[in-house]
Design a protein around this motif. Structure first.
Motif, PDB file in Angstrom:
ATOM      1  N   MET A 171       0.826  -1.211   0.000  1.00  0.00           N
ATOM      2  CA  MET A 171       0.000   0.000   0.000  1.00  0.00           C
ATOM      3  C   MET A 171       0.857   1.256   0.000  1.00  0.00           C
ATOM      4  O   MET A 171       0.556   2.234  -0.697  1.00  0.00           O
ATOM      5  N   LEU A 172       1.931   1.234   0.776  1.00  0.00           N
ATOM      6  CA  LEU A 172       2.832   2.375   0.847  1.00  0.00           C
ATOM      7  C   LEU A 172       3.476   2.655  -0.504  1.00  0.00           C
ATOM      8  O   LEU A 172       3.536   3.812  -0.957  1.00  0.00           O
ATOM      9  N   MET A 173       3.980   1.614  -1.166  1.00  0.00           N
ATOM     10  CA  MET A 173       4.655   1.829  -2.450  1.00  0.00           C
ATOM     11  C   MET A 173       3.694   2.336  -3.508  1.00  0.00           C
ATOM     12  O   MET A 173       4.052   3.176  -4.333  1.00  0.00           O
ATOM     13  N   ARG A 174       2.463   1.856  -3.476  1.00  0.00           N
ATOM     14  CA  ARG A 174       1.476   2.388  -4.413  1.00  0.00           C
ATOM     15  C   ARG A 174       1.183   3.853  -4.112  1.00  0.00           C
ATOM     16  O   ARG A 174       1.110   4.682  -5.025  1.00  0.00           O
ATOM     17  N   HIS A 175       1.024   4.171  -2.850  1.00  0.00           N
ATOM     18  CA  HIS A 175       0.757   5.553  -2.464  1.00  0.00           C
ATOM     19  C   HIS A 175       1.931   6.455  -2.836  1.00  0.00           C
ATOM     20  O   HIS A 175       1.732   7.615  -3.246  1.00  0.00           O
ATOM     21  N   ALA A 176       3.150   5.958  -2.709  1.00  0.00           N
ATOM     22  CA  ALA A 176       4.350   6.738  -2.999  1.00  0.00           C
ATOM     23  C   ALA A 176       4.670   6.800  -4.485  1.00  0.00           C
ATOM     24  O   ALA A 176       5.563   7.547  -4.892  1.00  0.00           O
ATOM     25  N   GLY A 177       3.956   6.016  -5.297  1.00  0.00           N
ATOM     26  CA  GLY A 177       4.226   5.994  -6.727  1.00  0.00           C
ATOM     27  C   GLY A 177       5.470   5.221  -7.095  1.00  0.00           C
ATOM     28  O   GLY A 177       6.110   5.507  -8.119  1.00  0.00           O
ATOM     29  N   VAL A 178       5.833   4.238  -6.275  1.00  0.00           N
ATOM     30  CA  VAL A 178       7.015   3.414  -6.528  1.00  0.00           C
ATOM     31  C   VAL A 178       6.591   2.160  -7.291  1.00  0.00           C
ATOM     32  O   VAL A 178       5.834   1.345  -6.766  1.00  0.00           O
ATOM     33  N   PRO A 179       7.050   1.972  -8.530  1.00  0.00           N
ATOM     34  CA  PRO A 179       6.673   0.759  -9.264  1.00  0.00           C
ATOM     35  C   PRO A 179       7.364  -0.471  -8.676  1.00  0.00           C
ATOM     36  O   PRO A 179       8.541  -0.426  -8.312  1.00  0.00           O
ATOM     37  N   TYR A 180       6.618  -1.552  -8.572  1.00  0.00           N
ATOM     38  CA  TYR A 180       7.188  -2.790  -8.055  1.00  0.00           C
ATOM     39  C   TYR A 180       6.384  -3.963  -8.596  1.00  0.00           C
ATOM     40  O   TYR A 180       5.257  -3.806  -9.077  1.00  0.00           O
ATOM     41  N   THR A 181       6.966  -5.131  -8.500  1.00  0.00           N
ATOM     42  CA  THR A 181       6.258  -6.367  -8.815  1.00  0.00           C
ATOM     43  C   THR A 181       6.327  -7.287  -7.597  1.00  0.00           C
ATOM     44  O   THR A 181       7.259  -7.204  -6.788  1.00  0.00           O
ATOM     45  N   ASP A 182       5.322  -8.130  -7.462  1.00  0.00           N
ATOM     46  CA  ASP A 182       5.297  -9.110  -6.379  1.00  0.00           C
ATOM     47  C   ASP A 182       5.917 -10.412  -6.835  1.00  0.00           C
ATOM     48  O   ASP A 182       5.649 -10.883  -7.950  1.00  0.00           O
ATOM     49  N   ARG A 183       6.729 -11.000  -5.977  1.00  0.00           N
ATOM     50  CA  ARG A 183       7.163 -12.380  -6.180  1.00  0.00           C
ATOM     51  C   ARG A 183       6.680 -13.183  -4.985  1.00  0.00           C
ATOM     52  O   ARG A 183       7.172 -13.005  -3.870  1.00  0.00           O
ATOM     53  N   LEU A 184       5.694 -14.029  -5.212  1.00  0.00           N
ATOM     54  CA  LEU A 184       5.150 -14.840  -4.133  1.00  0.00           C
ATOM     55  C   LEU A 184       6.026 -16.072  -3.934  1.00  0.00           C
ATOM     56  O   LEU A 184       6.256 -16.852  -4.868  1.00  0.00           O
ATOM     57  N   VAL A 185       6.505 -16.240  -2.722  1.00  0.00           N
ATOM     58  CA  VAL A 185       7.416 -17.330  -2.379  1.00  0.00           C
ATOM     59  C   VAL A 185       6.620 -18.428  -1.685  1.00  0.00           C
ATOM     60  O   VAL A 185       5.936 -18.177  -0.687  1.00  0.00           O
ATOM     61  N   SER A 186       6.698 -19.637  -2.204  1.00  0.00           N
ATOM     62  CA  SER A 186       5.993 -20.758  -1.582  1.00  0.00           C
ATOM     63  C   SER A 186       6.794 -21.286  -0.395  1.00  0.00           C
ATOM     64  O   SER A 186       8.022 -21.092  -0.308  1.00  0.00           O
ATOM     65  N   LEU A 187       6.108 -21.959   0.526  1.00  0.00           N
ATOM     66  CA  LEU A 187       6.796 -22.543   1.673  1.00  0.00           C
ATOM     67  C   LEU A 187       7.778 -23.623   1.232  1.00  0.00           C
ATOM     68  O   LEU A 187       8.816 -23.833   1.875  1.00  0.00           O
ATOM     69  N   ASP A 188       7.484 -24.307   0.135  1.00  0.00           N
ATOM     70  CA  ASP A 188       8.402 -25.326  -0.377  1.00  0.00           C
ATOM     71  C   ASP A 188       9.673 -24.691  -0.942  1.00  0.00           C
ATOM     72  O   ASP A 188      10.772 -25.250  -0.836  1.00  0.00           O
ATOM     73  N   GLU A 189       9.528 -23.511  -1.531  1.00  0.00           N
ATOM     74  CA  GLU A 189      10.668 -22.814  -2.135  1.00  0.00           C
ATOM     75  C   GLU A 189      11.555 -22.141  -1.101  1.00  0.00           C
ATOM     76  O   GLU A 189      12.759 -21.943  -1.328  1.00  0.00           O
ATOM     77  N   TRP A 190      10.974 -21.775   0.032  1.00  0.00           N
ATOM     78  CA  TRP A 190      11.659 -20.944   1.005  1.00  0.00           C
ATOM     79  C   TRP A 190      13.005 -21.500   1.475  1.00  0.00           C
ATOM     80  O   TRP A 190      14.010 -20.755   1.515  1.00  0.00           O
ATOM     81  N   PRO A 191      13.145 -22.791   1.822  1.00  0.00           N
ATOM     82  CA  PRO A 191      14.445 -23.277   2.312  1.00  0.00           C
ATOM     83  C   PRO A 191      15.586 -23.094   1.314  1.00  0.00           C
ATOM     84  O   PRO A 191      16.722 -22.786   1.712  1.00  0.00           O
ATOM     85  N   SER A 192      15.309 -23.260   0.033  1.00  0.00           N
ATOM     86  CA  SER A 192      16.374 -23.105  -0.960  1.00  0.00           C
ATOM     87  C   SER A 192      16.651 -21.643  -1.280  1.00  0.00           C
ATOM     88  O   SER A 192      17.774 -21.275  -1.653  1.00  0.00           O
TER      89      SER A 192
END
Length: 252
Positions: free
Chosen positions: A19-40
């Motif tokens: 919400m902050l980055m949208r309000h600030a006008g900062v472009p970003y993309t989300d990378r959703l990390v799965s619990l299976d991916e997290w250890p590596s």
């Protein structure tokens, strides 16, 4: 290139940053990390202030990574400048970084040891088994009356309606996230039941935050409860379209 925000598929510590980055006008993309991916993935990420490697992490276009929520928030706010990032020569009544850390980690000086840690709402909504934590969830929600009054007392000491004054600073977004998660769980029942100046200040602030165009747009676009698109499959937010229907107010 844009910044990349790495976080799990839950409505938790990345929410105020989005919400902050949208309000600030900062472009970003989300990378959703799965619990299976997290250890590596974990060994490739930097540690935060406390020495732990955890998410969220923001990867900048340069490849640099920022590993602490409050530091990500400060970086995003710096793109917009004051009042989102308060002018160091004219600090607000409530220091933004200190307020963020009091809300997110329970750090001094704005926290209150007698009250529940707000961050607990994140796993209660997103991660824990709904049935196994029912009693804890109900007790937490009832205890939020004291939380609203506590932060309401801070609010009435500043120019309305935000913690930053007439405009929000970056710490407004982290408290809004936690109160919004609480509202998801109780439908706003606890806050609505309070009849004090402090509660009125919180309600005014909460309405003002929800009305910020970037916040309103994000709240309408993000995955909603009960759609199976956010949270662990055993969690409240994953299973129920109306989590507030599960709330049992304390009988008078």
């Amino acid at each position: 290139m844009t910044a990349e925000l790495l976080y799990f598929n839950v409505r938790a510590r990345a929410e105020p940053l989005r919400m902050l980055m949208r309000h600030a006008g900062v472009p970003y993309t989300d990378r959703l990390v799965s619990l299976d991916e997290w250890p590596s993935l974990k060994p490739s990420l930097p540690a935060g202030r406390g020495g732990k490697v955890q998410l969220p992490v923001l990867r900048l276009p340069s490849g640099e990574m920022i590993a602490e929520s409050v530091d990500i928030a400060r970086w995003a706010a710096a793109h917009a400048g004051a009042p989102l990032l308060p002018d160091a020569t004219e600090p607000p009544a409530l220091d933004a970084e200190a307020l963020w850390l009091s809300v997110d980690r329970g750090d001094a000086p704005f926290c209150c040891a007698e009250l529940p840690v707000l961050a607990r709402v994140n796993p209660l909504l997103n991660f824990f088994d709904e049935e196994q934590t029912k009693e804890e969830r109900q007790a937490f929600l009832r205890a939020t009356a004291g939380v609203y009054e506590h932060y309401g007392r801070l609010l009435v000491s500043t120019p309305p309606p935000f913690f930053g004054g007439e405009q929000p600073h970056y710490a407004d977004f982290v408290l809004f996230h936690y109160f919004n998660n609480i509202e998801t769980l109780d439908g706003g029942a606890v806050l609505a039941s309070l009849r004090t100046d402090e509660a009125d200040a919180v309600r005014e602030w909460y309405r003002a935050m929800k009305a910020l165009p970037a916040v309103a747009a994000y709240l309408s676009e993000r995955p909603q409860p009960g759609e199976g698109a956010v949270g662990r499959p055993v969690s409240v937010i994953y299973k129920h379209k109306d989590p507030a229907a599960l709330f049992e107010p304390k009988s008078s």
